[in-house]
Design a protein around this motif. Structure first.
Motif, mmCIF file in Angstrom:
data_model
loop_
_atom_site.group_PDB
_atom_site.id
_atom_site.type_symbol
_atom_site.label_atom_id
_atom_site.label_comp_id
_atom_site.label_asym_id
_atom_site.label_seq_id
_atom_site.Cartn_x
_atom_site.Cartn_y
_atom_site.Cartn_z
ATOM 1 N N ASP A 6 1.022 -1.385 -0.569
ATOM 2 C CA ASP A 6 -0.344 0.030 0.038
ATOM 3 C C ASP A 6 0.856 1.006 0.239
ATOM 4 O OD1 ASP A 6 -2.524 -1.118 0.102
ATOM 5 O OD2 ASP A 6 -2.177 -1.111 2.017
ATOM 6 N N PRO A 9 3.018 3.648 -4.437
ATOM 7 C CA PRO A 9 2.666 4.592 -4.846
ATOM 8 C C PRO A 9 3.276 5.947 -3.819
ATOM 9 C CG PRO A 9 0.564 3.146 -4.515
ATOM 10 C CD PRO A 9 1.882 2.472 -3.965
ATOM 11 N N LEU A 12 6.508 5.782 -4.167
ATOM 12 C CA LEU A 12 7.968 6.547 -5.508
ATOM 13 C C LEU A 12 7.174 7.933 -5.953
ATOM 14 C CD1 LEU A 12 5.686 3.406 -7.778
ATOM 15 C CD2 LEU A 12 8.372 4.064 -7.378
ATOM 16 N N PHE A 13 5.601 8.089 -5.523
ATOM 17 C CA PHE A 13 5.228 9.477 -5.318
ATOM 18 C C PHE A 13 6.346 10.625 -4.940
ATOM 19 C CE2 PHE A 13 4.074 13.097 -2.408
ATOM 20 C CZ PHE A 13 3.438 14.145 -3.516
ATOM 21 N N MET A 42 2.792 10.151 -10.715
ATOM 22 C CA MET A 42 2.699 8.687 -10.576
ATOM 23 C C MET A 42 2.521 8.521 -9.469
ATOM 24 S SD MET A 42 5.415 6.682 -10.965
ATOM 25 C CE MET A 42 6.430 7.174 -12.153
ATOM 26 N N LEU A 43 1.922 8.954 -8.700
ATOM 27 C CA LEU A 43 1.042 8.695 -7.325
ATOM 28 C C LEU A 43 -0.512 8.215 -7.982
ATOM 29 C CD1 LEU A 43 0.634 8.309 -4.103
ATOM 30 C CD2 LEU A 43 -0.725 11.165 -4.787
ATOM 31 N N SER A 46 0.988 4.664 -10.417
ATOM 32 C CA SER A 46 1.452 3.833 -9.412
ATOM 33 C C SER A 46 -0.005 3.079 -8.608
ATOM 34 C CB SER A 46 2.423 3.768 -8.575
ATOM 35 O OG SER A 46 2.303 4.904 -7.952
ATOM 36 N N SER A 47 -0.639 3.861 -8.192
ATOM 37 C CA SER A 47 -1.973 3.220 -7.448
ATOM 38 C C SER A 47 -2.886 2.231 -7.899
ATOM 39 C CB SER A 47 -2.911 4.925 -6.830
ATOM 40 O OG SER A 47 -2.541 5.503 -5.979
ATOM 41 N N VAL A 50 -0.806 -0.522 -8.738
ATOM 42 C CA VAL A 50 -0.660 -1.946 -7.757
ATOM 43 C C VAL A 50 -2.037 -2.397 -7.487
ATOM 44 C CG1 VAL A 50 -0.781 -1.763 -5.446
ATOM 45 C CG2 VAL A 50 1.154 -0.913 -6.360
ATOM 46 N N TYR A 51 -2.807 -1.064 -6.937
ATOM 47 C CA TYR A 51 -4.599 -1.950 -6.960
ATOM 48 C C TYR A 51 -5.383 -2.599 -7.727
ATOM 49 C CZ TYR A 51 -3.925 1.021 -2.380
ATOM 50 O OH TYR A 51 -3.495 2.106 -1.374
ATOM 51 N N LEU A 69 -7.594 4.720 -3.285
ATOM 52 C CA LEU A 69 -7.800 4.837 -4.580
ATOM 53 C C LEU A 69 -9.009 5.633 -5.064
ATOM 54 C CD1 LEU A 69 -6.695 3.522 -7.444
ATOM 55 C CD2 LEU A 69 -8.461 1.740 -7.052
ATOM 56 N N CYS A 72 -6.848 9.379 -4.799
ATOM 57 C CA CYS A 72 -6.121 8.930 -5.083
ATOM 58 C C CYS A 72 -6.636 9.868 -6.269
ATOM 59 C CB CYS A 72 -5.300 8.070 -4.754
ATOM 60 S SG CYS A 72 -3.612 8.276 -5.955
#
Length: 195
Positions: A6, A9, A12-13, A42-43, A46-47, A50-51, A69, A72
């Motif tokens: 979790d 992201p 990476l942000f 990027m957030l 990548s979210s 990932v999710y 998510l 975001c």
């Protein structure tokens, strides 16, 4: 491990945010990499990855993951659409307060506090301990939301560092404290005789 996933992201942000802004070419398009807006992109990306990956593997997301998510996408999308980081600064406080609201609501909806629904399969505790633990999570989320909001609008040059390391540190300390508290209340459950 699940909690670390979790945070991917967010990490990476942070990395993209800390980069010196530079133009990069990708698919015959020029983009600026570095700073708040590329970090926000990027957030979001990548979210979704990932999710989306978690959803493909598990065929479901937990309610907290859906909330994270959606927040975001909403706050990150508004940050990019209106070119204002103010929207993103509200994401962590709102998400934390919504989690607190969920834990509060569980005292009035259903027969068990939310923390018992989440952890009850792994341990057996007296009902009073579950209630105290649920209240501790409420206080934790209210505090985290308030701390994020305070830092974001008071110490603007530090808010991203606090969002990543402060949130991670507060969560880690709280979970360690919860473990110490629970260790005093866990009792060996007698084994059931085999039939």
């Amino acid at each position: 491990m699940k909690q670390f996933i979790d945070f991917i992201p967010l990490i990476l942000f942070f990395i993209v945010y800390k980069m010196d802004p530079r133009a990069v070419e990708f698919a015959q398009q020029s983009f600026v990499l570095g700073g708040i807006f590329s970090a926000t992109a990027m957030l979001i990306a990548s979210s979704v990855v990932v999710y989306g990956g978690i959803y493909l593997v598990q065929r479901r997301l937990e309610k907290g993951q859906w909330l994270t998510l959606l927040a975001c996408l909403l706050f990150g999308g508004m940050t990019l659409a209106f070119h204002s980081e103010t929207f993103l600064k509200w994401k962590a406080p709102v998400v934390n307060w919504l989690f607190a609201l969920g834990f509060i609501g569980s005292h009035f909806i259903g027969d068990k506090p939310l923390i018992q629904r989440m952890m009850g399969h792994a341990m057996h505790l007296p009902q009073a301990i579950w209630v105290r633990l649920n209240l501790a999570w409420i206080a934790f989320f209210l505090f985290c939301g308030s701390a994020n909001l305070f830092v974001a609008f008071t110490f603007q040059e530090w808010w991203v560092d606090f969002k990543v390391f402060g949130s991670l540190g507060m969560t880690l300390l709280f979970i360690i404290g919860q473990g110490i508290y629970l260790s005093r209340h866990l009792h060996d459950i007698p084994e059931q005789p085999q039939q």
